[in-house]
Design a protein around this motif. Structure first.
Motif, PDB file in Angstrom:
ATOM      1  N   LEU A 290       0.793  -1.123   0.105  1.00 29.98           N
ATOM      2  CA  LEU A 290       0.200  -0.127  -0.022  1.00 29.98           C
ATOM      3  C   LEU A 290       0.753   1.220   0.119  1.00 29.98           C
ATOM      4  CD1 LEU A 290      -2.767  -1.172   2.318  1.00 29.98           C
ATOM      5  CD2 LEU A 290      -2.809  -0.889  -0.030  1.00 29.98           C
ATOM      6  N   SER A 291       2.037   1.202  -0.099  1.00 27.66           N
ATOM      7  CA  SER A 291       2.769   2.414  -0.550  1.00 27.66           C
ATOM      8  C   SER A 291       2.698   2.967  -2.130  1.00 27.66           C
ATOM      9  CB  SER A 291       4.586   2.079  -0.335  1.00 27.66           C
ATOM     10  OG  SER A 291       4.959   0.930  -1.267  1.00 27.66           O
ATOM     11  N   THR A 292       3.015   4.223  -2.091  1.00 30.74           N
ATOM     12  CA  THR A 292       2.773   4.858  -3.305  1.00 30.74           C
ATOM     13  C   THR A 292       4.253   5.352  -3.869  1.00 30.74           C
ATOM     14  OG1 THR A 292       2.116   6.872  -2.826  1.00 30.74           O
ATOM     15  CG2 THR A 292       0.356   5.370  -2.939  1.00 30.74           C
ATOM     16  N   THR A 293       4.433   5.182  -5.129  1.00 29.72           N
ATOM     17  CA  THR A 293       5.704   5.650  -5.734  1.00 29.72           C
ATOM     18  C   THR A 293       5.183   6.121  -7.206  1.00 29.72           C
ATOM     19  OG1 THR A 293       6.757   3.863  -4.686  1.00 29.72           O
ATOM     20  CG2 THR A 293       7.979   4.959  -6.508  1.00 29.72           C
ATOM     21  N   SER A 294       5.827   7.298  -7.539  1.00 35.06           N
ATOM     22  CA  SER A 294       5.444   7.929  -8.745  1.00 35.06           C
ATOM     23  C   SER A 294       6.707   8.278  -9.470  1.00 35.06           C
ATOM     24  CB  SER A 294       4.573   9.242  -8.627  1.00 35.06           C
ATOM     25  OG  SER A 294       3.443   9.185  -7.905  1.00 35.06           O
ATOM     26  N   VAL A 295       6.418   8.090 -10.761  1.00 33.49           N
ATOM     27  CA  VAL A 295       7.313   8.595 -11.984  1.00 33.49           C
ATOM     28  C   VAL A 295       6.688   9.316 -12.805  1.00 33.49           C
ATOM     29  CG1 VAL A 295       8.886   6.375 -11.650  1.00 33.49           C
ATOM     30  CG2 VAL A 295       7.116   6.334 -13.471  1.00 33.49           C
ATOM     31  N   THR A 296       7.808  10.376 -13.222  1.00 31.42           N
ATOM     32  CA  THR A 296       6.929  11.489 -14.339  1.00 31.42           C
ATOM     33  C   THR A 296       7.859  11.260 -15.463  1.00 31.42           C
ATOM     34  OG1 THR A 296       8.251  13.050 -13.439  1.00 31.42           O
ATOM     35  CG2 THR A 296       6.080  12.822 -12.409  1.00 31.42           C
ATOM     36  N   GLY A 297       7.435  11.701 -16.644  1.00 31.54           N
ATOM     37  CA  GLY A 297       8.092  11.720 -17.812  1.00 31.54           C
ATOM     38  C   GLY A 297       7.556  11.189 -19.032  1.00 31.54           C
ATOM     39  N   ARG A 298       8.370  10.876 -20.098  1.00 31.93           N
ATOM     40  CA  ARG A 298       7.978  10.178 -21.051  1.00 31.93           C
ATOM     41  C   ARG A 298       8.630   9.029 -21.475  1.00 31.93           C
ATOM     42  NH1 ARG A 298       4.408  13.578 -21.996  1.00 31.93           N
ATOM     43  NH2 ARG A 298       4.700  15.458 -22.675  1.00 31.93           N
ATOM     44  N   ALA A 299       8.476   8.193 -22.481  1.00 29.02           N
ATOM     45  CA  ALA A 299       9.063   6.874 -22.909  1.00 29.02           C
ATOM     46  C   ALA A 299      10.416   6.947 -22.617  1.00 29.02           C
ATOM     47  CB  ALA A 299       8.419   6.433 -24.166  1.00 29.02           C
ATOM     48  N   GLY A 300      11.203   6.201 -22.083  1.00 25.32           N
ATOM     49  CA  GLY A 300      12.969   6.236 -22.113  1.00 25.32           C
ATOM     50  C   GLY A 300      13.379   7.304 -21.037  1.00 25.32           C
TER      51      GLY A 300
ATOM     52  N   TRP B 272      12.391   8.892 -17.618  1.00 24.66           N
ATOM     53  CA  TRP B 272      11.742   9.012 -16.386  1.00 24.66           C
ATOM     54  C   TRP B 272      12.290   9.561 -15.129  1.00 24.66           C
ATOM     55  CZ3 TRP B 272       6.547   8.158 -17.276  1.00 24.66           C
ATOM     56  CH2 TRP B 272       6.243   7.350 -18.291  1.00 24.66           C
ATOM     57  N   ASN B 273      11.601  10.257 -14.259  1.00 23.57           N
ATOM     58  CA  ASN B 273      12.226  10.639 -13.182  1.00 23.57           C
ATOM     59  C   ASN B 273      11.246  10.287 -11.892  1.00 23.57           C
ATOM     60  OD1 ASN B 273      13.959  12.745 -14.159  1.00 23.57           O
ATOM     61  ND2 ASN B 273      12.094  13.424 -14.989  1.00 23.57           N
ATOM     62  N   LEU B 274      12.028  10.068 -10.855  1.00 25.59           N
ATOM     63  CA  LEU B 274      11.243   9.488  -9.635  1.00 25.59           C
ATOM     64  C   LEU B 274      10.820  10.820  -8.890  1.00 25.59           C
ATOM     65  CD1 LEU B 274      10.649   7.101  -7.565  1.00 25.59           C
ATOM     66  CD2 LEU B 274      13.105   7.402  -6.620  1.00 25.59           C
ATOM     67  N   ARG B 275       9.754  10.813  -8.491  1.00 28.10           N
ATOM     68  CA  ARG B 275       8.962  11.845  -7.866  1.00 28.10           C
ATOM     69  C   ARG B 275       8.681  11.696  -6.279  1.00 28.10           C
ATOM     70  NH1 ARG B 275       4.781  16.164 -10.003  1.00 28.10           N
ATOM     71  NH2 ARG B 275       3.938  16.643  -8.004  1.00 28.10           N
ATOM     72  N   PHE B 276       9.024  12.411  -5.610  1.00 30.14           N
ATOM     73  CA  PHE B 276       8.544  12.487  -4.018  1.00 30.14           C
ATOM     74  C   PHE B 276       7.887  13.555  -3.846  1.00 30.14           C
ATOM     75  CE2 PHE B 276      12.728  10.091  -4.304  1.00 30.14           C
ATOM     76  CZ  PHE B 276      12.356   9.180  -3.543  1.00 30.14           C
ATOM     77  N   ASP B 277       6.593  13.285  -3.472  1.00 28.15           N
ATOM     78  CA  ASP B 277       5.696  14.472  -3.070  1.00 28.15           C
ATOM     79  C   ASP B 277       5.503  14.787  -1.512  1.00 28.15           C
ATOM     80  OD1 ASP B 277       4.410  14.883  -5.557  1.00 28.15           O
ATOM     81  OD2 ASP B 277       3.183  12.833  -5.130  1.00 28.15           O
ATOM     82  N   ALA B 278       5.391  16.187  -1.158  1.00 27.70           N
ATOM     83  CA  ALA B 278       5.383  16.311   0.209  1.00 27.70           C
ATOM     84  C   ALA B 278       4.001  15.528   0.857  1.00 27.70           C
ATOM     85  CB  ALA B 278       5.115  17.792   0.070  1.00 27.70           C
ATOM     86  N   ALA B 279       4.320  15.224   2.381  1.00 25.56           N
ATOM     87  CA  ALA B 279       3.427  14.679   2.889  1.00 25.56           C
ATOM     88  C   ALA B 279       2.057  15.565   3.357  1.00 25.56           C
ATOM     89  CB  ALA B 279       4.003  13.988   4.269  1.00 25.56           C
ATOM     90  N   SER B 280       1.048  15.094   3.364  1.00 22.70           N
ATOM     91  CA  SER B 280       0.090  15.982   3.653  1.00 22.70           C
ATOM     92  C   SER B 280       0.118  16.381   5.446  1.00 22.70           C
ATOM     93  CB  SER B 280      -1.211  15.418   3.548  1.00 22.70           C
ATOM     94  OG  SER B 280      -1.258  13.933   4.351  1.00 22.70           O
TER      95      SER B 280
END
Length: 197
Positions: free
Chosen positions: A171-181, A183-191
């Protein structure tokens, strides 16, 4: 704006030490309870334009309980573990210690007769790279922790051995942003947590 893919690790179906390769058991009671406990925090992800899940019962159930109504993606299935399917790591080690050592040491090894770690990472990365790339699109994917680890290794272009150093909790979440080939790892601020007085 870049494409954003948020992975939600499926809730558990067994205690950590009892986890099995390609475990297709449904959520256990503790898993159901965990999903209920975090549902409020993860519900906003249901607003994603596209919602996917691994084909395992626990991934589908996690996505459904969270209100995502996800589309099953075969490319997000766990690594094919061949004859080790259904075994714990300890059981595989007891039966074939040299084969397990070879598998852990070489990302191209397939001593179990299934899929290599490198092929698994490439398959998951191929799925990631073929997502619709509309500007600012948001995607959520509920997947097995192993699939999330593979996606992160691919996105970061990290050596395959890095896979063993990534800990993905249920139930952890992890986001990546970008496009094919790219990608960047994204860390969001905690609420913000309400202060106790």
């Amino acid at each position: 704006m870049p494409l954003r893919v948020t992975f939600v690790a499926a809730a558990r179906s067994a205690p950590l030490l009892a986890e099995r390769f390609e475990d297709d058991r449904p959520l256990d009671q503790a898993g159901w309870d965990e999903v209920q406990r975090v549902a409020g925090d993860l519900l906003p992800l249901a607003g994603a334009e596209l919602r996917y899940c691994s084909p395992t019962p626990r991934s589908r159930a996690t996505g459904d309980v969270l209100g995502y109504t996800p589309l099953v993606q075969p490319a997000l299935r766990d690594c094919d573990m061949g004859r080790w399917r259904g075994l714990t790591l300890g059981e595989a080690m007891a039966r074939e210690p040299d084969a397990v050592d070879a598998w852990l040491a070489d990302p191209r090894a397939t001593p179990h007769g299934g899929e290599s770690l490198l092929a698994f990472i490439s398959r998951v990365g191929g799925w990631l790279d073929t997502r619709p790339a509309e500007d600012g699109a948001r995607i959520v994917a509920v997947a097995e922790p192993a699939v999330v680890r593979a996606a992160l290794v691919y996105a970061l272009k990290a050596p395959p051995a890095t896979y063993w150093n990534i800990d993905v909790r249920p139930l952890s979440t992890t986001s990546v942003t970008g496009r094919a080939g790219r990608w960047n790892l994204r860390f969001d601020a905690a609420s913000a947590q309400p202060s106790r007085t």
